[in-house]
Write a protein that holds these residues in place. Structure first.
Motif, PDB file in Angstrom:
ATOM      1  N   GLU A   1      70.952  -7.228  -4.411  1.00 45.95           N
ATOM      2  CA  GLU A   1      70.921  -8.256  -3.363  1.00 45.95           C
ATOM      3  C   GLU A   1      71.479  -9.544  -3.974  1.00 45.95           C
ATOM      4  N   PRO A   2      72.650  -9.989  -3.565  1.00 47.20           N
ATOM      5  CA  PRO A   2      73.352 -11.058  -4.288  1.00 47.20           C
ATOM      6  C   PRO A   2      72.620 -12.391  -4.345  1.00 47.20           C
ATOM      7  N   LYS A   3      71.959 -12.797  -3.256  1.00 43.60           N
ATOM      8  CA  LYS A   3      71.294 -14.107  -3.259  1.00 43.60           C
ATOM      9  C   LYS A   3      70.171 -14.149  -4.299  1.00 43.60           C
ATOM     10  N   ALA A   4      69.347 -13.113  -4.337  1.00 48.90           N
ATOM     11  CA  ALA A   4      68.260 -13.061  -5.316  1.00 48.90           C
ATOM     12  C   ALA A   4      68.816 -12.944  -6.730  1.00 48.90           C
ATOM     13  N   PHE A   5      69.899 -12.203  -6.893  1.00 50.12           N
ATOM     14  CA  PHE A   5      70.525 -12.048  -8.207  1.00 50.12           C
ATOM     15  C   PHE A   5      70.910 -13.411  -8.769  1.00 50.12           C
ATOM     16  N   VAL A   6      71.529 -14.235  -7.963  1.00 47.88           N
ATOM     17  CA  VAL A   6      71.964 -15.562  -8.413  1.00 47.88           C
ATOM     18  C   VAL A   6      70.755 -16.474  -8.635  1.00 47.88           C
ATOM     19  N   ALA A   7      69.805 -16.433  -7.715  1.00 45.95           N
ATOM     20  CA  ALA A   7      68.646 -17.332  -7.804  1.00 45.95           C
ATOM     21  C   ALA A   7      67.768 -17.034  -9.012  1.00 45.95           C
ATOM     22  N   LEU A   8      67.582 -15.773  -9.338  1.00 41.91           N
ATOM     23  CA  LEU A   8      66.679 -15.380 -10.424  1.00 41.91           C
ATOM     24  C   LEU A   8      67.335 -15.430 -11.797  1.00 41.91           C
TER      25      LEU A   8
END
Length: 523
Positions: free
Chosen positions: A162-169
């Protein structure tokens, strides 16, 4: 009233007990393969090693059957342009990630660039642009043809994040939290100990290679990491776990003695081998490397260590791959006479105690291995075989979860290890000059090999050319003896048949997500 209350309470207790029993019956405990012990993250983009639990947290765009053919998954269908310069994928509707985010064409457009700068970037480097055609259609515009595209998209290293969570975490993605679209969600992860997954009850989009497209029949699944095979077997025998994801050959007979245990074997994707560090003496001399490689008696190892189960390896690739069909002169097999002659030519003269000498120095090396029992036994046999031609090897044992970090130091001389992969690009992975230390344990960086590697990885217009190019690359690497092939095992799992029901046919690569979707826990 008192009687009625007692009756109601008894009924409630019975119902609660039944519910608790049902809940327990839907739980299972598996033991990961020893080669997967110590996997540090469930981040498929940045990982160099992943385990079976990864295949349940994430889905892939494409699924691969037991016969290595490709089938839909998150992509319902696809077309490749005649010139190989574009791929169009039609995505499955109604798919969501564990955190509620939708899966669609924009997901793919945001996902592919995340590979930039990672060790796994090679899997997407031929994609020049990702175009969103509509919400469920995405197009890859290629910088060059990539005949291996479907394999890459079926790989666990191209599990869709999941790209958004990947970047955020950031670096915490895959360690503290992880979100895929898979049939299970991550509940907890303790590196080197265990991973606990819980069923994704919304899952209805599994691979068509499984009868059950979802949700999974198992509600809670624990993957334990036990580096000692005999300890893992004892846990299975006594009911502490329900399945061993790998069974060494010497324990297969023990499994078959137990009335409640079943052994399942499938074609394997492993190769055991001995890498040699070409930058460190004495293995900076190709004659010494060739001698060491030809001192390994693969047939003896197959019989004595693995009980005749599996087959010998005389190339770096599993024999099921067409790229393993190199010239006969490049295959590496036991030849003690040649080994001794090569060491004589290199100036190593047999000395006292059966150890060769040169310039007053003995021919001594360190031989690294990992702590689990199969590797220890195998390494001891390799040690004896090297000694038979005058090479004294001192075994150094590392914890299975730590040895990959030790390789990164580049201090190893030789080692005994294995890999699990079913594509020829593993030659690139373990012998590419830009990956020295780990995964390139041999520290191999040869100009001609790099030319052949580039042609194999990027210069093929179609699969026929790719096979030819990889065969030539593989062939040349073998002639430089950066490693000695040893053994090809079968893929064997053992399970408690009183607890688990497995599908009659597993139409996937090993016992992974496709098989687990059709598994049931018996009441």
């Amino acid at each position: 009233m008192t009687f009625s209350f007692k009756k109601t309470l008894l009924a409630a207790s019975v119902s609660l007990a039944a519910l608790m029993g049902a809940a327990k019956a839907q739980e299972a405990v598996f033991v990961l393969a020893t080669s997967e012990v110590g996997t540090p993250t469930y981040n498929p983009i940045k990982a160099g090693n992943l385990n079976k639990a990864t295949t349940l947290i994430f889905d892939r765009m494409v699924s691969q059957a037991a016969d290595l053919s490709y089938h839909p998954w998150l992509a319902e269908s696809w077309e490749e342009a005649a010139d190989g310069m574009s791929w169009t994928f039609h995505l499955k509707p109604g798919v969501t990630f564990h955190n509620g985010e939708p899966f669609n064409a924009q997901t793919i457009k945001d996902w592919i660039p995340l590979f930039a700068g990672s060790d796994n970037a090679y899997m997407v480097e031929a994609i020049a642009e990702v175009q969103v055609v509509d919400d469920l259609t995405v197009k890859f515009v290629m910088s060059r043809p990539e005949p291996n595209m479907l394999y890459n998209l079926s790989s666990s290293f191209m599990s869709v994040v999941e790209p958004k969570a990947f970047v955020a975490l950031g670096d915490n993605y895959g360690v503290t939290e992880v979100y895929g679209t898979g049939p299970f969600k991550l509940e907890s992860f303790t590196i080197g100990q265990e991973t606990v997954l819980v069923r994704n009850d919304d899952y209805t989009w599994g691979s068509p290679l499984a009868k059950n497209q979802g949700p999974a029949k198992i509600a809670r699944l624990t993957f334990r990491e036990i580096p000692e095979d005999s300890t893992a077997f004892l846990e299975l025998k006594t009911g502490g776990v329900d399945m061993l994801m790998t069974v060494p050959a010497d324990l297969m007979g023990e499994v078959q003695k137990e009335a409640n245990l079943t052994l399942l074997t499938m074609p394997g994707q492993d190769v055991y081998y001995m890498p040699m560090n070409v930058t460190k003496a004495p293995f900076d001399d190709i004659k010494v490397r060739e001698a060491a490689a030809k001192a390994i008696n693969q047939e003896e190892i197959l019989a004595s260590v693995f009980g005749g189960v599996g087959s010998v390896a005389n190339t770096f690739l599993i024999s099921a791959l067409p790229e393993s069909h190199v010239s006969d002169t490049s295959k590496i097999s036991y030849d003690p006479a040649k080994a001794n002659a090569l060491l004589d030519e290199a100036g190593w003269v047999m000395g006292e105690g059966g150890v060769r000498m040169k310039d007053g120095q003995p021919l001594k090396i360190t031989l690294w291995t990992q702590s689990d029992s199969v590797f220890r036994r195998l390494t001891e046999v390799v040690q004896a075989q090297l000694k038979a031609v005058g090479i004294e090897a001192e075994i150094t044992t590392f914890d299975s979860s730590m040895i990959r970090d030790q390789y990164k130091t580049g201090e190893q001389q030789a080692a005994v290890r294995s890999y699990n992969w079913d594509n020829a690009d593993i030659v690139d992975w373990f012998f590419g000059g830009d990956r020295l230390g780990y995964p390139n344990v041999s520290m191999f960086n040869d100009p001609k090999a790099e030319e052949l590697r580039a042609k194999a990885m990027t210069g093929s217009k179609n699969m026929e050319e790719r096979v030819a190019n990889f065969t030539a690359y593989h062939d040349y690497v073998l002639t430089q003896f950066p490693m000695a092939p040893i053994y090809q095992p079968v893929d064997a799992v053992a399970y408690n048949k009183d607890r688990l029901a497995l599908p009659e046919v597993i139409n996937g690569i090993g016992v992974g997500a496709i098989a687990i979707m059709d598994m049931e826990v018996k009441e």
